[in-house]
Design an enzyme around this catalytic site. Structure first.
Site, PDB file in Angstrom:
ATOM      1  CG  ASN A  12      -1.783   1.165   1.426  1.00 22.67           C
ATOM      2  OD1 ASN A  12      -1.760   1.889   0.535  1.00 22.67           O
ATOM      3  ND2 ASN A  12      -2.234   1.438   2.650  1.00 22.67           N
ATOM      4  CD1 TRP A  13       3.392   1.003  -2.789  1.00 23.99           C
ATOM      5  CD2 TRP A  13       2.931   2.055  -4.945  1.00 23.99           C
ATOM      6  NE1 TRP A  13       4.023   0.122  -3.838  1.00 23.99           N
ATOM      7  CE2 TRP A  13       3.700   0.822  -5.186  1.00 23.99           C
ATOM      8  CE3 TRP A  13       2.710   2.734  -5.934  1.00 23.99           C
ATOM      9  CZ2 TRP A  13       3.862   0.140  -6.345  1.00 23.99           C
ATOM     10  CZ3 TRP A  13       2.830   2.383  -7.287  1.00 23.99           C
ATOM     11  CH2 TRP A  13       3.548   0.967  -7.533  1.00 23.99           C
ATOM     12  CE  LYS A  14       0.206   2.935   4.801  1.00 23.65           C
ATOM     13  NZ  LYS A  14       0.032   3.136   6.215  1.00 23.65           N
ATOM     14  CG  HIS A  97      -5.637   1.757   5.445  1.00 21.27           C
ATOM     15  ND1 HIS A  97      -5.090   2.843   6.096  1.00 21.27           N
ATOM     16  CD2 HIS A  97      -4.811   0.823   5.303  1.00 21.27           C
ATOM     17  CE1 HIS A  97      -3.834   2.335   6.344  1.00 21.27           C
ATOM     18  NE2 HIS A  97      -3.662   1.196   5.918  1.00 21.27           N
ATOM     19  CD  GLU A  99      -2.623   5.503   6.994  1.00 18.37           C
ATOM     20  OE1 GLU A  99      -2.682   5.424   5.872  1.00 18.37           O
ATOM     21  OE2 GLU A  99      -1.759   4.690   7.588  1.00 18.37           O
ATOM     22  CD  GLU A 168      -3.144  -2.294   7.599  1.00 18.92           C
ATOM     23  OE1 GLU A 168      -2.057  -2.457   6.984  1.00 18.92           O
ATOM     24  OE2 GLU A 168      -3.934  -1.487   7.282  1.00 18.92           O
ATOM     25  N   GLY A 174       3.056   2.122  10.738  1.00 18.48           N
ATOM     26  CA  GLY A 174       3.774   3.317  10.748  1.00 18.48           C
ATOM     27  C   GLY A 174       4.711   3.639  11.961  1.00 18.48           C
ATOM     28  CB  SER A 213       5.765  -2.043  12.004  1.00 15.50           C
ATOM     29  OG  SER A 213       5.387  -0.548  12.290  1.00 15.50           O
ATOM     30  N   GLY A 234       3.112  -0.967   4.451  1.00 17.70           N
ATOM     31  CA  GLY A 234       3.090   0.318   3.796  1.00 17.70           C
ATOM     32  C   GLY A 234       4.397   0.850   3.465  1.00 17.70           C
ATOM     33  N   GLY A 235       5.155   1.371   4.713  1.00 13.37           N
ATOM     34  CA  GLY A 235       6.450   1.964   4.633  1.00 13.37           C
ATOM     35  C   GLY A 235       7.730   1.053   3.577  1.00 13.37           C
TER      36      GLY A 235
HETATM   37  P1  13P Z   1       3.360   0.313   7.684  1.00 13.60           P
HETATM   38  O1  13P Z   1       3.815  -0.944   7.145  1.00 13.60           O
HETATM   39  O2  13P Z   1       4.089   1.493   7.155  1.00 13.60           O
HETATM   40  O3  13P Z   1       3.279   0.150   8.967  1.00 13.60           O
HETATM   41  O4  13P Z   1       1.845   0.646   7.115  1.00 13.60           O
HETATM   42  C1  13P Z   1       1.006  -0.517   7.254  1.00 13.60           C
HETATM   43  C2  13P Z   1      -0.193  -0.102   6.481  1.00 13.60           C
HETATM   44  O5  13P Z   1      -0.892   0.721   6.922  1.00 13.60           O
HETATM   45  C3  13P Z   1      -0.524  -0.730   5.258  1.00 13.60           C
HETATM   46  O6  13P Z   1      -2.032  -0.658   4.778  1.00 13.60           O
END
Ligand code: 13P
Length: 246
Positions: A12-14, A97, A99, A168, A174, A213, A234-235
């Site tokens: 997920n590149w956000k 999600h 966020e 999640e 993050g 993470s 994510g990251g």
């Molecule tokens: P991180 O891997 O950066 O913690 O993000 C997880 C996430 O929200 C994937 O959708």
């Protein structure tokens, strides 16, 4: 990880990446997935979806949208419909999600309606659930994630509707502080058992991803957990070397 369920590794590149970076990341994912036995998907920002779809064509990597609207069309400035994502080449869409829930205020009701839109458009929804650190500290993890699961699953139209679930924990996203494999095992077990209450067959087959993470160093420990069927990353998905390694 079960031998019957093909693991899904999703990036997920956000809201990250230029167009050029999105192309680089997509090309790297195509290369990494070529020799992999698991499924792979990437979730670019909406403006790059069409471009990335072209790069992924004929590859083993699927495309996903990061969110879709709860309505099919209309005066919803800035929103993107599920049908638009489908027409752009998406197979998946993230629904609820963390966020979207906590930054953009999406409620269980909104998430459920967006999941319904995803199904109508022929997309496979990835229903995201997870508790905040306060909810965990108060012993409310199970209650919260099952409430979120129920609210999403209420919109399934039948046993053949596709569904992926992502656990999640909000505090793990993050933060560099992933859940422990034991914490993931407990939560994933609750989620699968809840699905089994209404549909034993779906419970056997549904993929439940862990997110929060995840990185190349810890992913192996999560995938050893029987009820963990992949990861939503994510990251670490923004680094082609790391994503490829996972
Ligand atoms: P991180 O891997 O950066 O913690 O993000 C997880 C996430 O929200 C994937 O959708």
């Amino acid at each position: 990880m079960s031998t019957e369920r093909t693991p899904l590794i999703a990036g997920n590149w956000k809201m990250n990446g230029s167009r050029a970076e999105a192309c680089t990341w997509a090309e790297a994912a195509v290369q990494a997935a070529a020799g992999a036995s698991n499924d792979v998907a990437v979730f670019p920002s909406h403006p790059w979806l069409a471009k990335v779809a072209g790069i992924l064509a004929e590859s083993r990597v699927d495309l996903g949208g990061q969110a879709c609207a709860a309505e099919p069309k209309g005066a919803f400035t800035g929103a993107v419909s599920a049908a638009m994502l489908a027409e752009t080449g998406c197979r998946f869409v993230l629904c609820g999600h963390s966020e979207r829930r906590h930054v953009f205020g999406e409620t269980d009701e909104y998430v459920g309606a967006s999941l319904a839109q995803a199904l109508e458009a022929g997309l496979e929804p990835i229903l995201c659930v997870g508790e905040t650190s306060e909810e965990r500290a108060a012993g409310r993890t199970q209650e919260v994630i099952l409430r979120q699961l129920d609210a999403g699953m209420a919109h399934l139209r039948g046993a053949s509707d596709p569904l992926v679930i992502a656990y999640e924990p909000v505090w793990a996203i993050g933060s560099g502080q992933a859940a422990s494999p034991a914490e993931a095992a407990e939560a994933h077990g609750w989620l699968r058992a809840r699905v089994a209450e209404t549909d034993a067959e779906r419970a056997e087959g549904v993929r439940i991803l862990y997110g929060g993470s995840v990185n190349p160093d810890n992913i192996g420990r999560f995938l050893e957990v029987p009820d963990v069927d992949g990861a939503l990353i994510g990251g670490a998905a923004l680094d082609p070397n790391k994503f490829g390694a996972m």
